[in-house]
Scaffold this active site. Structure first.
Site, mmCIF file in Angstrom:
data_model
loop_
_atom_site.group_PDB
_atom_site.id
_atom_site.type_symbol
_atom_site.label_atom_id
_atom_site.label_comp_id
_atom_site.label_asym_id
_atom_site.label_seq_id
_atom_site.Cartn_x
_atom_site.Cartn_y
_atom_site.Cartn_z
ATOM 1 N N GLU A 73 51.561 43.924 40.679
ATOM 2 C CA GLU A 73 50.522 43.063 41.263
ATOM 3 C C GLU A 73 49.202 43.667 40.828
ATOM 4 O OE1 GLU A 73 51.237 40.257 42.416
ATOM 5 O OE2 GLU A 73 53.389 40.576 42.571
ATOM 6 N N CYS A 86 41.878 43.190 46.339
ATOM 7 C CA CYS A 86 42.245 42.422 45.146
ATOM 8 C C CYS A 86 41.969 40.943 45.396
ATOM 9 C CB CYS A 86 43.701 42.647 44.824
ATOM 10 S SG CYS A 86 44.733 42.476 46.263
HETATM 11 P P1 NAD Z 1 44.121 51.580 39.118
HETATM 12 O O1 NAD Z 1 44.779 50.699 38.121
HETATM 13 O O2 NAD Z 1 42.973 52.399 38.682
HETATM 14 O O3 NAD Z 1 45.182 52.612 39.715
HETATM 15 C C1 NAD Z 1 46.404 52.180 40.286
HETATM 16 C C2 NAD Z 1 47.417 53.288 40.165
HETATM 17 O O4 NAD Z 1 47.706 53.480 38.783
HETATM 18 C C3 NAD Z 1 46.909 54.638 40.684
HETATM 19 O O5 NAD Z 1 47.975 55.336 41.283
HETATM 20 C C4 NAD Z 1 46.464 55.333 39.419
HETATM 21 O O6 NAD Z 1 46.482 56.738 39.509
HETATM 22 C C5 NAD Z 1 47.490 54.831 38.424
HETATM 23 N N1 NAD Z 1 47.041 54.891 37.042
HETATM 24 C C6 NAD Z 1 45.771 54.852 36.573
HETATM 25 N N2 NAD Z 1 45.765 54.925 35.234
HETATM 26 C C7 NAD Z 1 47.055 55.001 34.845
HETATM 27 C C8 NAD Z 1 47.701 55.088 33.590
HETATM 28 N N3 NAD Z 1 46.998 55.097 32.464
HETATM 29 N N4 NAD Z 1 49.039 55.115 33.572
HETATM 30 C C9 NAD Z 1 49.745 55.070 34.717
HETATM 31 N N5 NAD Z 1 49.198 55.005 35.940
HETATM 32 C C10 NAD Z 1 47.868 54.969 36.005
HETATM 33 O O7 NAD Z 1 43.746 50.662 40.365
HETATM 34 P P2 NAD Z 1 42.998 51.068 41.694
HETATM 35 O O8 NAD Z 1 41.569 51.331 41.366
HETATM 36 O O9 NAD Z 1 43.744 52.097 42.458
HETATM 37 O O10 NAD Z 1 43.122 49.715 42.517
HETATM 38 C C11 NAD Z 1 42.309 48.631 42.261
HETATM 39 C C12 NAD Z 1 42.998 47.618 41.404
HETATM 40 O O11 NAD Z 1 44.217 47.233 42.008
HETATM 41 C C13 NAD Z 1 42.196 46.328 41.265
HETATM 42 O O12 NAD Z 1 42.311 45.855 39.951
HETATM 43 C C14 NAD Z 1 42.883 45.396 42.243
HETATM 44 O O13 NAD Z 1 42.712 44.028 41.970
HETATM 45 C C15 NAD Z 1 44.301 45.827 42.114
HETATM 46 N N6 NAD Z 1 45.074 45.461 43.297
HETATM 47 C C16 NAD Z 1 45.890 44.384 43.206
HETATM 48 C C17 NAD Z 1 46.628 43.982 44.300
HETATM 49 C C18 NAD Z 1 47.534 42.789 44.215
HETATM 50 O O14 NAD Z 1 48.331 42.600 45.119
HETATM 51 N N7 NAD Z 1 47.444 41.989 43.172
HETATM 52 C C19 NAD Z 1 46.531 44.685 45.502
HETATM 53 C C20 NAD Z 1 45.694 45.796 45.552
HETATM 54 C C21 NAD Z 1 44.969 46.182 44.438
#
Ligand code: NAD
Length: 541
Positions: free
Chosen positions: A293, A327
């Site tokens: 998501e 999100c």
């Molecule tokens: P992010 O993508 O920066 O991080 C999410 C997770 O991925 C974290 O645990 C992070 O450490 C990890 N991560 C980061 N880079 C990575 C890589 N290169 N490889 C593997 N893992 C990696 O997101 P965030 O800042 O924590 O959250 C915000 C984002 O999440 C926004 O884009 C938001 O829209 C989305 N979000 C979506 C939903 C949904 O249900 N669609 C819900 C909540 C948040």
């Protein structure tokens, strides 16, 4: 084995506590906030139930007071990641054989502990570590997480109940096996409940999990892990592995035993993981399930028949609660020119009242954004707006003590302007006032403007306009709201998730999601097997 078929208790949504002045929950939460702010805890890696301290630590600080450190957390090294895979494999031998009711009992117990003795701790951790207000923490870290843990067992039971037809000669059944291998859960910073749900939904279905929590939400993640342990989660079922996301992911995604990825976060990160899985496809024992998501660029579109006050409240709450870091947050708004001045003035009036600051002061409506990276990114969008659009209200950013961005309303004449298309993930709402007569064309613009399709809302009193929008925007949002803000989905009521660049739309907290964590085996038992290989029609030429 129990001689009976136990039934999971019928879930009801956990009510949000009010935290009104004088209430016992307010007193308890305030006390917990003070106590947790005064301590600095040490967060270990937890693998196979064992706490590991590497000595290589990073700090978890308050976003609204970034010099205030809440915890040191230990960073996993590559060997720990491999140990976590081994611990998950070991734990699955036992856990995968537990009957559903025993697995469900762990999460139902966790839900009950969270409802009672753990509620203030998870809420306080979310307020201190992620800068949520008491209400935003309550609807997330308490109510939604409790709902995930009470509804998912019920959905799992329904799923187990879905069985093929049988005949008098053969009994057919479906066995919902856990996946072979481990599930990799990667959680975002912005919802404590999602951090709770992503590792536990696959675990409920009998899988074992390696969980990498978000670095910027480590305090609440750690308390989730401790709560699950207190609820009786056996060692190794969920392995808590904080650390460098790229390094950890590379090891886990390279493993032949990867059975699935349960991800929530930004679109580019999920794309990167999907590509890596694609590159590795020859080495896996199974096709890994990829559930992600991801981002959003959520809209509110108003018809000329909309109520200006209801619309303004939806923009203010949908756009600015939790600093726009949902999100589902409303971030592009389309208002007919006839309504715009009235709506704009109402929203601005509300924005001027919003208190920004420390969420421990319960008058605060806006806390800080999560970290320096996010603060700088949002600042870049504000600079762009100053150059290429009109900032109607807000636009200020102050990072000395905490990462504070004022709630900001931007107006643009260009519906294709960058701030109408890209996910900002901050308290910035961009509005476009369209000529009233172009409603039908506008709906096509809303549909086409952004690659995302997570949430969206239409405001109208005219039923035909609502029907038209519902159809024209059919694929523009996985969660579509009529005369309501596009945030605040409730487990069991509005299953959540989006398509296009917003994810695989497997609807967190629903049967659709749980289905991704099982691999069905069909079993046929024949009661009277044939004893002759020849068929009756073969007796004559
Ligand atoms: P992010 O993508 O920066 O991080 C999410 C997770 O991925 C974290 O645990 C992070 O450490 C990890 N991560 C980061 N880079 C990575 C890589 N290169 N490889 C593997 N893992 C990696 O997101 P965030 O800042 O924590 O959250 C915000 C984002 O999440 C926004 O884009 C938001 O829209 C989305 N979000 C979506 C939903 C949904 O249900 N669609 C819900 C909540 C948040």
């Amino acid at each position: 084995m129990l001689a009976g078929t136990p039934r999971v208790p019928t879930p009801v949504n956990e009510p949000n506590l009010s935290y009104l002045p004088g209430s016992p929950e307010r007193k308890e939460l305030k006390a917990r906030l003070a106590a947790m702010a005064a301590e600095k805890i040490d967060i270990p890696i937890i693998i196979g139930g064992r706490e590991i301290r590497t000595g290589k630590v990073r700090q978890a600080a308050m976003p609204h007071d970034h010099q205030h450190v809440l915890a040191d957390w230990h960073v996993a090294e590559p060997g720990h990641v491999r140990d976590a895979i081994a611990a998950a494999a070991e734990a699955q031998k036992e856990w995968g054989r537990w009957p559903l009711e025993d697995r469900a009992a762990v999460f139902l117990r966790a839900a009950e502990l969270l409802t009672t003795t753990w509620r203030a701790t998870l809420n306080a951790a979310t307020m201190l570590g992620q800068s949520k207000t008491a209400f935003q923490a309550e609807i997330d870290a308490a109510s939604e997480m409790i709902d995930f843990w009470r509804f998912n067992p019920c959905f799992a039971q329904e799923l187990y109940g879905e069985q093929p037809i049988s005949t008098h000669a053969a009994w057919n059944s479906a066995e919902y096996r856990p996946l072979e291998g481990f599930v990799y859960a990667v959680t975002p910073f912005n919802f404590t409940s999602i951090a709770g749900n992503l590792p536990t939904a696959p675990a409920l279905m009998g899988n074992t999990v390696v969980w990498k929590p978000a670095s910027s939400a480590m305090l609440s993640a750690y308390y989730i892990m401790r709560l699950l342990q207190a609820a009786g989660l056996p060692p190794g079922v969920i392995n808590f592995v904080p650390g460098d996301s790229v390094e950890i992911s590379n090891i886990l995604l390279d493993s032949a035993d990867l059975a699935g990825v349960h991800f929530t976060g930004s679109t580019p990160v999920f794309h990167g993981m999907w590509k890596k899985v694609g590159d590795n496809i020859d080495r896996y024992k199974n096709y890994p399930r990829l559930v992600g998501e991801t981002g959003g660029k959520d809209f509110i579109v108003a018809h000329p028949s909309a109520d200006a006050q209801e619309l303004a409240v939806a923009i203010a709450r949908g756009g600015f609660e939790y600093q726009g870091q949902k999100c589902s947050a409303a971030s592009r708004v389309y208002v007919p020119q006839s309504l715009w001045p009235g709506v704009r003035d109402r929203v601005v009036g509300m924005m001027r009242e919003m208190q920004m600051g420390d969420p421990a002061d319960f008058r605060t409506f806006i806390g800080a954004v999560i970290d320096r990276k996010s603060f700088d990114k949002i600042g870049g969008y504000l600079d762009d707006a100053r150059r290429n659009a009109t900032i109607v209200q807000g636009g200020g950013a102050k990072g000395e003590r905490g990462y504070f961005i004022e709630p900001t309303l931007v107006e643009t004449k260009d519906p294709g302007y960058r701030l109408m298309c890209e996910e900002i993930f901050g308290p910035v709402v961009t509005a476009h006032a369209y000529p009233d007569a172009t409603w039908t064309d506008l709906l096509a613009t809303v549909d086409r403007t952004s690659p995302y399709a997570l949430t969206g809302a239409v405001f109208a009193r005219d039923g035909a306009a609502i029907r038209e929008a519902r159809h024209a925007l059919r694929n523009a949002a996985g969660n579509f709201y009529i005369n309501d803000k596009p945030t605040g989905a409730v487990v069991g009521q509005q299953p959540f998730g989006g398509a296009r660049a917003s994810g695989t739309n497997d609807k967190a907290g629903s049967k659709m999601n749980l289905l991704r964590w099982v691999s069905a085996r069909t079993i046929k038992e024949t009661f009277a097997p044939p004893r002759d290989y020849k068929y009756g029609y073969m007796t004559e030429k």
